[in-house]
Design a protein around this motif. Structure first.
Motif, PDB file in Angstrom:
ATOM      1  N   LYS A 254       0.820  -1.212   0.000  1.00  0.00           N
ATOM      2  CA  LYS A 254       0.000   0.000   0.000  1.00  0.00           C
ATOM      3  C   LYS A 254       0.860   1.271   0.000  1.00  0.00           C
ATOM      4  O   LYS A 254       2.040   1.257   0.352  1.00  0.00           O
ATOM      5  CB  LYS A 254      -0.918   0.021   1.230  1.00  0.00           C
ATOM      6  CG  LYS A 254      -1.898  -1.144   1.318  1.00  0.00           C
ATOM      7  CD  LYS A 254      -2.906  -1.116   0.189  1.00  0.00           C
ATOM      8  CE  LYS A 254      -4.067  -2.059   0.407  1.00  0.00           C
ATOM      9  NZ  LYS A 254      -3.709  -3.477   0.404  1.00  0.00           N
ATOM     10  N   LYS A 255       0.197   2.386  -0.382  1.00  0.00           N
ATOM     11  CA  LYS A 255       0.795   3.719  -0.313  1.00  0.00           C
ATOM     12  C   LYS A 255       0.310   4.356   0.994  1.00  0.00           C
ATOM     13  O   LYS A 255      -0.901   4.485   1.210  1.00  0.00           O
ATOM     14  CB  LYS A 255       0.350   4.536  -1.523  1.00  0.00           C
ATOM     15  CG  LYS A 255       0.933   5.945  -1.601  1.00  0.00           C
ATOM     16  CD  LYS A 255       0.375   6.634  -2.854  1.00  0.00           C
ATOM     17  CE  LYS A 255       0.772   8.095  -2.904  1.00  0.00           C
ATOM     18  NZ  LYS A 255       0.115   8.792  -4.038  1.00  0.00           N
ATOM     19  N   VAL A 256       1.249   4.727   1.859  1.00  0.00           N
ATOM     20  CA  VAL A 256       0.914   5.114   3.236  1.00  0.00           C
ATOM     21  C   VAL A 256       1.431   6.515   3.549  1.00  0.00           C
ATOM     22  O   VAL A 256       2.559   6.872   3.178  1.00  0.00           O
ATOM     23  CB  VAL A 256       1.525   4.110   4.249  1.00  0.00           C
ATOM     24  CG1 VAL A 256       1.194   4.501   5.689  1.00  0.00           C
ATOM     25  CG2 VAL A 256       1.042   2.687   3.948  1.00  0.00           C
ATOM     26  N   LEU A 257       0.609   7.297   4.254  1.00  0.00           N
ATOM     27  CA  LEU A 257       0.999   8.616   4.755  1.00  0.00           C
ATOM     28  C   LEU A 257       0.950   8.587   6.274  1.00  0.00           C
ATOM     29  O   LEU A 257      -0.083   8.286   6.868  1.00  0.00           O
ATOM     30  CB  LEU A 257       0.050   9.696   4.216  1.00  0.00           C
ATOM     31  CG  LEU A 257       0.254  11.117   4.765  1.00  0.00           C
ATOM     32  CD1 LEU A 257       1.611  11.674   4.332  1.00  0.00           C
ATOM     33  CD2 LEU A 257      -0.875  12.042   4.303  1.00  0.00           C
ATOM     34  N   ASP A 258       2.080   8.899   6.902  1.00  0.00           N
ATOM     35  CA  ASP A 258       2.180   8.917   8.367  1.00  0.00           C
ATOM     36  C   ASP A 258       2.429  10.346   8.822  1.00  0.00           C
ATOM     37  O   ASP A 258       3.517  10.892   8.621  1.00  0.00           O
ATOM     38  CB  ASP A 258       3.310   7.993   8.837  1.00  0.00           C
ATOM     39  CG  ASP A 258       3.518   8.029  10.348  1.00  0.00           C
ATOM     40  OD1 ASP A 258       2.578   8.400  11.070  1.00  0.00           O
ATOM     41  OD2 ASP A 258       4.630   7.675  10.803  1.00  0.00           O
ATOM     42  N   CYS A 259       1.410  10.969   9.442  1.00  0.00           N
ATOM     43  CA  CYS A 259       1.502  12.363   9.875  1.00  0.00           C
ATOM     44  C   CYS A 259       1.904  12.453  11.348  1.00  0.00           C
ATOM     45  O   CYS A 259       1.435  11.658  12.166  1.00  0.00           O
ATOM     46  CB  CYS A 259       0.169  13.063   9.682  1.00  0.00           C
ATOM     47  SG  CYS A 259      -0.399  13.056   7.969  1.00  0.00           S
TER      48      CYS A 259
ATOM     49  N   ALA B 259       6.105  -4.033   7.158  1.00  0.00           N
ATOM     50  CA  ALA B 259       4.996  -4.906   6.778  1.00  0.00           C
ATOM     51  C   ALA B 259       4.889  -5.077   5.262  1.00  0.00           C
ATOM     52  O   ALA B 259       4.033  -5.830   4.784  1.00  0.00           O
ATOM     53  CB  ALA B 259       3.686  -4.339   7.328  1.00  0.00           C
ATOM     54  N   GLY B 260       5.722  -4.343   4.518  1.00  0.00           N
ATOM     55  CA  GLY B 260       5.734  -4.511   3.066  1.00  0.00           C
ATOM     56  C   GLY B 260       4.992  -3.457   2.290  1.00  0.00           C
ATOM     57  O   GLY B 260       4.556  -3.696   1.153  1.00  0.00           O
ATOM     58  N   ALA B 261       4.828  -2.248   2.862  1.00  0.00           N
ATOM     59  CA  ALA B 261       4.184  -1.158   2.122  1.00  0.00           C
ATOM     60  C   ALA B 261       4.993  -0.831   0.870  1.00  0.00           C
ATOM     61  O   ALA B 261       6.226  -0.933   0.861  1.00  0.00           O
ATOM     62  CB  ALA B 261       4.058   0.079   3.010  1.00  0.00           C
ATOM     63  N   ALA B 262       4.284  -0.432  -0.193  1.00  0.00           N
ATOM     64  CA  ALA B 262       4.961  -0.092  -1.451  1.00  0.00           C
ATOM     65  C   ALA B 262       5.718   1.220  -1.326  1.00  0.00           C
ATOM     66  O   ALA B 262       6.842   1.377  -1.807  1.00  0.00           O
ATOM     67  CB  ALA B 262       3.934   0.000  -2.574  1.00  0.00           C
ATOM     68  N   ARG B 263       5.071   2.198  -0.647  1.00  0.00           N
ATOM     69  CA  ARG B 263       5.690   3.512  -0.462  1.00  0.00           C
ATOM     70  C   ARG B 263       5.118   4.151   0.786  1.00  0.00           C
ATOM     71  O   ARG B 263       3.908   4.102   1.017  1.00  0.00           O
ATOM     72  CB  ARG B 263       5.422   4.409  -1.677  1.00  0.00           C
ATOM     73  CG  ARG B 263       6.092   5.775  -1.555  1.00  0.00           C
ATOM     74  CD  ARG B 263       5.644   6.755  -2.623  1.00  0.00           C
ATOM     75  NE  ARG B 263       5.897   8.132  -2.161  1.00  0.00           N
ATOM     76  CZ  ARG B 263       5.082   9.148  -2.385  1.00  0.00           C
ATOM     77  NH1 ARG B 263       3.948   8.956  -3.010  1.00  0.00           N
ATOM     78  NH2 ARG B 263       5.392  10.354  -1.957  1.00  0.00           N
ATOM     79  N   VAL B 264       5.992   4.758   1.587  1.00  0.00           N
ATOM     80  CA  VAL B 264       5.551   5.413   2.822  1.00  0.00           C
ATOM     81  C   VAL B 264       6.154   6.810   2.875  1.00  0.00           C
ATOM     82  O   VAL B 264       7.351   6.992   2.626  1.00  0.00           O
ATOM     83  CB  VAL B 264       5.987   4.631   4.085  1.00  0.00           C
ATOM     84  CG1 VAL B 264       5.411   5.283   5.348  1.00  0.00           C
ATOM     85  CG2 VAL B 264       5.572   3.173   4.000  1.00  0.00           C
ATOM     86  N   LEU B 265       5.299   7.779   3.205  1.00  0.00           N
ATOM     87  CA  LEU B 265       5.756   9.147   3.427  1.00  0.00           C
ATOM     88  C   LEU B 265       5.476   9.512   4.879  1.00  0.00           C
ATOM     89  O   LEU B 265       4.333   9.485   5.326  1.00  0.00           O
ATOM     90  CB  LEU B 265       5.031  10.128   2.495  1.00  0.00           C
ATOM     91  CG  LEU B 265       5.370  11.614   2.692  1.00  0.00           C
ATOM     92  CD1 LEU B 265       6.846  11.876   2.408  1.00  0.00           C
ATOM     93  CD2 LEU B 265       4.479  12.495   1.808  1.00  0.00           C
ATOM     94  N   GLY B 266       6.533   9.846   5.645  1.00  0.00           N
ATOM     95  CA  GLY B 266       6.397  10.277   7.027  1.00  0.00           C
ATOM     96  C   GLY B 266       6.662  11.765   7.136  1.00  0.00           C
ATOM     97  O   GLY B 266       7.612  12.278   6.532  1.00  0.00           O
ATOM     98  N   VAL B 267       5.821  12.466   7.913  1.00  0.00           N
ATOM     99  CA  VAL B 267       5.904  13.925   8.000  1.00  0.00           C
ATOM    100  C   VAL B 267       5.951  14.357   9.460  1.00  0.00           C
ATOM    101  O   VAL B 267       5.167  13.870  10.282  1.00  0.00           O
ATOM    102  CB  VAL B 267       4.672  14.591   7.334  1.00  0.00           C
ATOM    103  CG1 VAL B 267       4.849  16.107   7.277  1.00  0.00           C
ATOM    104  CG2 VAL B 267       4.408  14.019   5.954  1.00  0.00           C
ATOM    105  N   ASP B 268       6.857  15.302   9.757  1.00  0.00           N
ATOM    106  CA  ASP B 268       6.900  15.884  11.096  1.00  0.00           C
ATOM    107  C   ASP B 268       7.542  17.264  11.008  1.00  0.00           C
ATOM    108  O   ASP B 268       8.381  17.509  10.132  1.00  0.00           O
ATOM    109  CB  ASP B 268       7.706  14.999  12.051  1.00  0.00           C
ATOM    110  CG  ASP B 268       7.373  15.278  13.516  1.00  0.00           C
ATOM    111  OD1 ASP B 268       6.560  14.529  14.087  1.00  0.00           O
ATOM    112  OD2 ASP B 268       7.918  16.248  14.084  1.00  0.00           O
ATOM    113  N   ALA B 269       7.157  18.155  11.930  1.00  0.00           N
ATOM    114  CA  ALA B 269       7.694  19.520  11.925  1.00  0.00           C
ATOM    115  C   ALA B 269       9.047  19.619  12.606  1.00  0.00           C
ATOM    116  O   ALA B 269       9.714  20.651  12.519  1.00  0.00           O
ATOM    117  CB  ALA B 269       6.704  20.469  12.597  1.00  0.00           C
ATOM    118  N   SER B 270       9.466  18.550  13.291  1.00  0.00           N
ATOM    119  CA  SER B 270      10.731  18.559  14.022  1.00  0.00           C
ATOM    120  C   SER B 270      11.874  18.043  13.152  1.00  0.00           C
ATOM    121  O   SER B 270      11.840  16.894  12.705  1.00  0.00           O
ATOM    122  CB  SER B 270      10.618  17.708  15.289  1.00  0.00           C
ATOM    123  OG  SER B 270      11.898  17.405  15.810  1.00  0.00           O
TER     124      SER B 270
END
Length: 400
Positions: free
Chosen positions: A224-229, A243-254
């Motif tokens: 899956k394509k995952v967004l982690d805010c 877990a085998g996600a196809a693409r993950v984007l993680g976002v943080d202000a720090s």
């Protein structure tokens, strides 16, 4: 026996009498006997009925924190050993103890004290004067109790740098309580490796309370394509990646958090599939929506938007906004994991806020599951403040 007795006003002490562990300044009629702040005292109702032993601090709005309700109890080394032993036995029965919260303040009947175990390192946070005076004795006992199970504690670091200490008339402090050691500690949780920075990381360095919530999202993320805010040091994103996600984007202000997240991705060999960017989530989500981006799974793990009842209204606006934006980025039939770690955002209000966000986003929510904090952060039903984490997983569908 304590020489000091705290007498309550007639009709006061409702929280205490219903099982709570705090006595507030406006509930006290008088204090009989001499004492210093931090001393053990007895608490009695207006008519002399014994209510508990606890430590006193007249600089705090919470004047007494109860250690025991048993009249015959003596708060000595044997008593503290019993408390520590009980806490450790409970963890062994309920969680993976390689890294865990070993003592959770009131919920382990040691008010104001938190001890986290990261592999062979302990991190301690003390937020109340009375427990602060017992801190070193308790930590010695913790090391002995762990040693009985063959666990050697390599070092202890103190993170008593929260602002709440100032309300107790105490200075904020951090530093080594043992010989110095490398404060970047490697742990493994749910098959994911992390470097925990116990010196500079948030709180005690890592949020152990989401351990099994992170595990719960793994099964949803494969291919899956995952967004982690609000990714912090990348924990949900890395669980998706492992877990085998196809693409993950993680976002943080720090920037510090993002640097640590990238380091954790490299540690797990996930840097090709898990990307991290330093951005304000509230600014980024509308931009992604405008671009027409869609994700199979969106995860919202924000910091507490409120730490007091007075700011709950503004917190509701923040939770409503990020949930609305998050839902709009979920493809039809995809999944949203959303949570609140604020005690003052109670489950009913959080649920209502999500429902309003779904209505405004024109989305139907199908609840997959509802979870709370990991069981090493036990919820004591007589201490309402111990219940703070609310975690939902929904399937998000367009209006049918």
């Amino acid at each position: 026996m304590e020489n000091t007795i705290v007498k309550l006003k007639k009709g006061e002490g409702r929280l205490l009498k219903s099982g709570g562990m705090w006595v507030f300044d406006n509930e006290i009629d008088r204090i009989e006997g001499e004492f210093e702040d931090g001393d053990m005292v007895a608490v009695e109702d207006f008519d002399g009925y014994f209510l508990g032993h606890g430590f006193i601090n007249t600089k705090s709005r919470i004047v007494v924190r109860i250690m025991s309700r048993k009249k015959a109890a003596v708060i000595d080394e044997a008593f503290l050993r019993m408390r520590v032993k009980d806490a450790w036995e409970y963890r062994k029965a309920t969680v993976d103890t390689s890294s865990c919260r070993l003592i959770f303040a009131e919920a382990d009947y040691l008010p104001g004290l938190v001890v986290d175990k990261f592999s062979d390192v302990l991190v301690v946070e003390s937020t109340a004067l009375g427990i602060d005076r017992m801190k070193m004795q308790i930590l010695d006992i913790v090391c002995e109790v762990l040693g009985e199970d063959g666990i050697h504690v390599r070092g202890i670091y103190e993170r008593s740098d929260a602002k709440v200490r100032m309300k107790e008339g105490m200075e904020r402090t951090k530093g080594f309580l043992t010989e110095p050691f490398d404060t970047k500690v490697e742990i493994t949780e749910n098959g994911v490796k992390y470097i925990v920075d116990v010196e500079e990381g948030q709180k005690t360095g890592f949020f152990l309370d989401q351990k099994y919530n992170r595990l719960a999202i793994q099964r949803l993320c494969r291919d899956k394509k995952v967004l982690d805010c609000f990714t912090h040091t990348g924990s949900f994103a890395l669980n998706a990646g492992i877990a085998g996600a196809a693409r993950v984007l993680g976002v943080d202000a720090s920037e510090l958090g993002i640097c640590q997240a990238r380091e954790n991705a490299r540690l797990n060999g996930l840097e090709d599939r898990v990307e991290f960017i330093c951005r304000d989530v509230f600014e980024l989500l509308p931009e992604l929506e405008k671009k027409g981006e869609k994700f199979d799974v969106v995860i919202l793990d924000p910091p507490a938007f409120t730490k007091s009842r007075s700011s709950v209204k503004n917190a509701v606006k923040g939770y409503r906004e990020i949930n609305l934006r998050g839902m709009k980025l979920v493809r039809d039939g995809g999944y949203l994991a959303t949570c609140s770690c604020s005690h003052f955002m109670d489950p009913e209000l959080f649920t209502k806020t999500i429902r309003e966000a779904a209505k405004n986003a024109h989305k139907n929510l199908r609840q997959v599951e509802y979870r709370t904090q990991a069981s090493d952060h036990p919820i004591l039903w007589n201490a309402d403040e111990s219940y703070y984490l609310k975690f939902y997983i929904f399937q998000v569908c367009d209006e049918k």
